[in-house]
Design a protein around this motif. Sequence first.
Motif, PDB file in Angstrom:
ATOM      1  N   ILE A 135       0.960  -1.169   0.066  1.00 55.29           N
ATOM      2  CA  ILE A 135       0.052  -0.132  -0.026  1.00 55.29           C
ATOM      3  C   ILE A 135       0.933   1.155  -0.004  1.00 55.29           C
ATOM      4  O   ILE A 135       1.745   1.051   0.882  1.00 55.29           O
ATOM      5  N   GLN A 136       0.549   2.029  -0.808  1.00 57.16           N
ATOM      6  CA  GLN A 136       1.319   3.347  -0.774  1.00 57.16           C
ATOM      7  C   GLN A 136       0.446   4.465  -0.832  1.00 57.16           C
ATOM      8  O   GLN A 136      -0.583   4.666  -1.564  1.00 57.16           O
ATOM      9  N   MET A 149      -3.606   3.122  10.702  1.00 61.71           N
ATOM     10  CA  MET A 149      -4.322   3.301   9.529  1.00 61.71           C
ATOM     11  C   MET A 149      -3.762   2.029   8.733  1.00 61.71           C
ATOM     12  O   MET A 149      -4.512   1.613   8.001  1.00 61.71           O
ATOM     13  N   GLN A 150      -2.690   1.678   9.016  1.00 65.12           N
ATOM     14  CA  GLN A 150      -1.923   0.700   7.898  1.00 65.12           C
ATOM     15  C   GLN A 150      -2.536  -0.628   8.221  1.00 65.12           C
ATOM     16  O   GLN A 150      -2.747  -1.454   7.297  1.00 65.12           O
ATOM     17  N   GLN A 151      -2.534  -0.681   9.590  1.00 66.86           N
ATOM     18  CA  GLN A 151      -3.456  -2.069  10.039  1.00 66.86           C
ATOM     19  C   GLN A 151      -4.796  -2.249   9.188  1.00 66.86           C
ATOM     20  O   GLN A 151      -5.226  -3.138   8.852  1.00 66.86           O
ATOM     21  N   THR A 159      -4.385  -2.469   5.571  1.00 69.49           N
ATOM     22  CA  THR A 159      -3.961  -4.118   5.089  1.00 69.49           C
ATOM     23  C   THR A 159      -5.227  -4.960   5.156  1.00 69.49           C
ATOM     24  O   THR A 159      -5.279  -5.699   4.225  1.00 69.49           O
ATOM     25  N   PHE A 160      -5.645  -4.895   6.386  1.00 70.35           N
ATOM     26  CA  PHE A 160      -7.252  -5.612   6.320  1.00 70.35           C
ATOM     27  C   PHE A 160      -8.185  -5.750   5.221  1.00 70.35           C
ATOM     28  O   PHE A 160      -8.447  -6.480   4.627  1.00 70.35           O
ATOM     29  N   CYS A 161      -8.258  -4.460   4.889  1.00 71.83           N
ATOM     30  CA  CYS A 161      -9.151  -4.216   3.890  1.00 71.83           C
ATOM     31  C   CYS A 161      -8.514  -4.709   2.348  1.00 71.83           C
ATOM     32  O   CYS A 161      -9.371  -5.178   1.694  1.00 71.83           O
TER      33      CYS A 161
END
Length: 251
Positions: free
Chosen positions: A89-90, A127-129, A132-134
């Motif tokens: 993700i970027q 936010m990154q968790q 990543t889940f999404c």
Amino acid sequence: MDTVLTDTPALPPNPHADSLQALNQHIVDTGFAFVPGWQMRDWLAPGQLTDWPQFSASWDDMPHDTYMADGGRYRRRRHATLSATAHGIQLEPHQPHYQSLDYNPLNGGVVRHFAAVDTAVATGNTMQQVLTFCHQLFSQLGQHTDWHIEVHQFRIEARPQAQGKPTPEGIHRDGVDYVLVMMVQRRNVSSGTTTMHDMQLRELDSFTLTSPLDCAIVDDKRCMHGVTPVEVTDPAQPAYRDVLVVTFRKR
């Protein structure tokens, strides 16, 4: 005041999502799911949500949404654009937000420039968790790994003589593939009930996001959704509903 993620006692499995496999199947079967915060905590690796106090506090410093065609001053927001591929993700350069009038008859049809989500929040652990889940869930559901992602921080404020409207456009689609709405915090408000509908606007289900990390997950091509207005409980205290909205659209 920061929202604190406290330990939650064991609860019976939620019929909508008692495992990631069950969650996936439920969305395949119905087009949506409610996931309680205690379950999301397990899936998001709670030991990694180390920046939650800063994450939730970032809703306290947001400008008003100046594009409200109804003249309302009850919504504050920030926005960010990201991308996701099989490699990760970027965060993308800040971009305006656009919806057609077909999807947003109140505020659509114009390019809307919102303040950016703070970079430390957008790239932080919480936010990154969530992203990543999404990415994992939506890539499995959509059989696709290359996504355009938009993130919206919303604060809906209520006043003693004025409701706050989480979805002033009414029951709607967002014009994407998948949507996650995550509760961050509620203070001194009642209602704010999420309603799920089929494409003929028949109600399929309803539930209220009340606790941190409570989530509504929607297959936007199959279901419509709305949220009832929030109302002040104690007129002497501030009243608001803070949510994170994440949308995934195939590139």
